[in-house]
Design a protein around this motif. Sequence first.
Motif, PDB file in Angstrom:
ATOM      1  N   ARG A 239       1.920 -20.060 -74.735  1.00  0.00           N
ATOM      2  CA  ARG A 239       1.712 -20.414 -76.141  1.00  0.00           C
ATOM      3  C   ARG A 239       1.386 -21.905 -76.264  1.00  0.00           C
ATOM      4  NH1 ARG A 239       5.859 -18.031 -77.669  1.00  0.00           N
ATOM      5  NH2 ARG A 239       4.937 -16.069 -78.390  1.00  0.00           N
TER       6      ARG A 239
ATOM      7  N   GLU B  77      -1.312 -13.366 -79.057  1.00  0.00           N
ATOM      8  CA  GLU B  77      -1.008 -11.941 -79.059  1.00  0.00           C
ATOM      9  C   GLU B  77      -0.374 -11.541 -77.721  1.00  0.00           C
ATOM     10  OE1 GLU B  77      -1.478 -10.071 -81.677  1.00  0.00           O
ATOM     11  OE2 GLU B  77      -2.534 -11.592 -82.859  1.00  0.00           O
ATOM     12  N   ILE B  78       0.498 -10.544 -77.776  1.00  0.00           N
ATOM     13  CA  ILE B  78       1.129 -10.015 -76.566  1.00  0.00           C
ATOM     14  C   ILE B  78       0.845  -8.520 -76.510  1.00  0.00           C
ATOM     15  CG2 ILE B  78       3.296  -9.655 -75.315  1.00  0.00           C
ATOM     16  CD1 ILE B  78       4.393 -12.122 -76.815  1.00  0.00           C
ATOM     17  N   TYR B  79       0.254  -8.083 -75.396  1.00  0.00           N
ATOM     18  CA  TYR B  79      -0.089  -6.675 -75.217  1.00  0.00           C
ATOM     19  C   TYR B  79       0.648  -6.131 -74.010  1.00  0.00           C
ATOM     20  CZ  TYR B  79      -3.730  -7.665 -78.581  1.00  0.00           C
ATOM     21  OH  TYR B  79      -4.391  -8.041 -79.723  1.00  0.00           O
ATOM     22  N   THR B  80       1.212  -4.938 -74.153  1.00  0.00           N
ATOM     23  CA  THR B  80       1.965  -4.320 -73.067  1.00  0.00           C
ATOM     24  C   THR B  80       1.307  -3.058 -72.538  1.00  0.00           C
ATOM     25  OG1 THR B  80       3.315  -3.079 -74.644  1.00  0.00           O
ATOM     26  CG2 THR B  80       4.150  -5.232 -73.937  1.00  0.00           C
TER      27      THR B  80
ATOM     28  N   LEU C 219       6.030 -16.931 -71.584  1.00  0.00           N
ATOM     29  CA  LEU C 219       5.330 -16.775 -72.864  1.00  0.00           C
ATOM     30  C   LEU C 219       5.296 -18.092 -73.626  1.00  0.00           C
ATOM     31  CD1 LEU C 219       6.719 -13.301 -74.011  1.00  0.00           C
ATOM     32  CD2 LEU C 219       4.458 -13.799 -73.054  1.00  0.00           C
TER      33      LEU C 219
ATOM     34  N   VAL D 223      -1.501 -12.577 -73.979  1.00  0.00           N
ATOM     35  CA  VAL D 223      -0.830 -12.302 -72.709  1.00  0.00           C
ATOM     36  C   VAL D 223      -0.743 -10.791 -72.547  1.00  0.00           C
ATOM     37  CG1 VAL D 223       1.342 -12.444 -71.429  1.00  0.00           C
ATOM     38  CG2 VAL D 223       0.502 -14.447 -72.685  1.00  0.00           C
TER      39      VAL D 223
ATOM     40  N   THR E 290       1.140  -8.087 -70.476  1.00  0.00           N
ATOM     41  CA  THR E 290       2.324  -7.968 -69.631  1.00  0.00           C
ATOM     42  C   THR E 290       2.840  -6.531 -69.613  1.00  0.00           C
ATOM     43  OG1 THR E 290       4.587  -8.781 -69.275  1.00  0.00           O
ATOM     44  CG2 THR E 290       3.741  -8.875 -71.540  1.00  0.00           C
TER      45      THR E 290
END
Length: 279
Positions: free
Chosen positions: A83, A2-5, A79, A90, A92
């Motif tokens: 992965r 998962e990618i969180y901003t 990234l 992550v 970012t």
Amino acid sequence: MEIYTTPTGMQAQSLNWKRQGKRIGLVPTMGFLHEGHLSLMDIAAAHADLVVVSIFVNPTQFGPSEDLEAYPRNLERDLALCRERGVAAVFTPEPSDVYGPEYQSYVSLEKLPNHLCGLSRPVHFRGVATVVSKLFNIVLPDLAVFGEKDFQQLAVIRRLTADLNFPVRIMGGPIVREADGLAMSSRNAYLSPEERVSALCLSMALKHVASEVEKGERDVALLKASTEKIILSRPHTEIDYIAFCDPQTLEAVDSIGGPVLMALAVKVGSTRLIDNQVF
């Protein structure tokens, strides 16, 4: 992965993992990842159920004449590496996500920053302490892993965590070096080929002092003098500091009578590099 901003998105996921009984390991980075960062992820993975990596070039730890805008970035590659390493998430964010309008709350320490890098980078550790505190509140980790190359930073974070009662286990990861001995750093990308050769003076100086200590030398003044000769014998070098100090307090020592931290900060060209070893 998962990618969180946003802080709210990352925190919501962390709370969900907490409800599931998961142990979270955090590896804070400023990106442009190398094998040193990846080794920290491996340490976190060995002690937690899942790993979160933060990738954030933190503006509050850069002084006005430092390399904030030039700091190397390659988010796509970062990234991909995360992965491949099996990272769960992550985080970012953009600077505006971390430091909103009218931001005015900072965390500072009274003593540890007044040594080593803190002398030439007066705002640095206030920025580090603030962003790490925020990351602990956003990611809610059970443990966090930091590299021992930034020895003073690790000491500051250990003190911060104890003083503010963060329920986070702080772990240090050993320095990872290139085959020729240069400590891995994102800033190594700044070095020209000639400067890259000169940069080996840091690890050479540490090896020299290790050999002298093994032979019985204990006088810090003599060790400093020989270290200075080694470093300045290489072109494009300028010494910020050569320090021998107590590993806990970072107070300077005159002789080696127990565990002593030798820490170096050297400009090679325009690039400031650090390295250290405990004897």
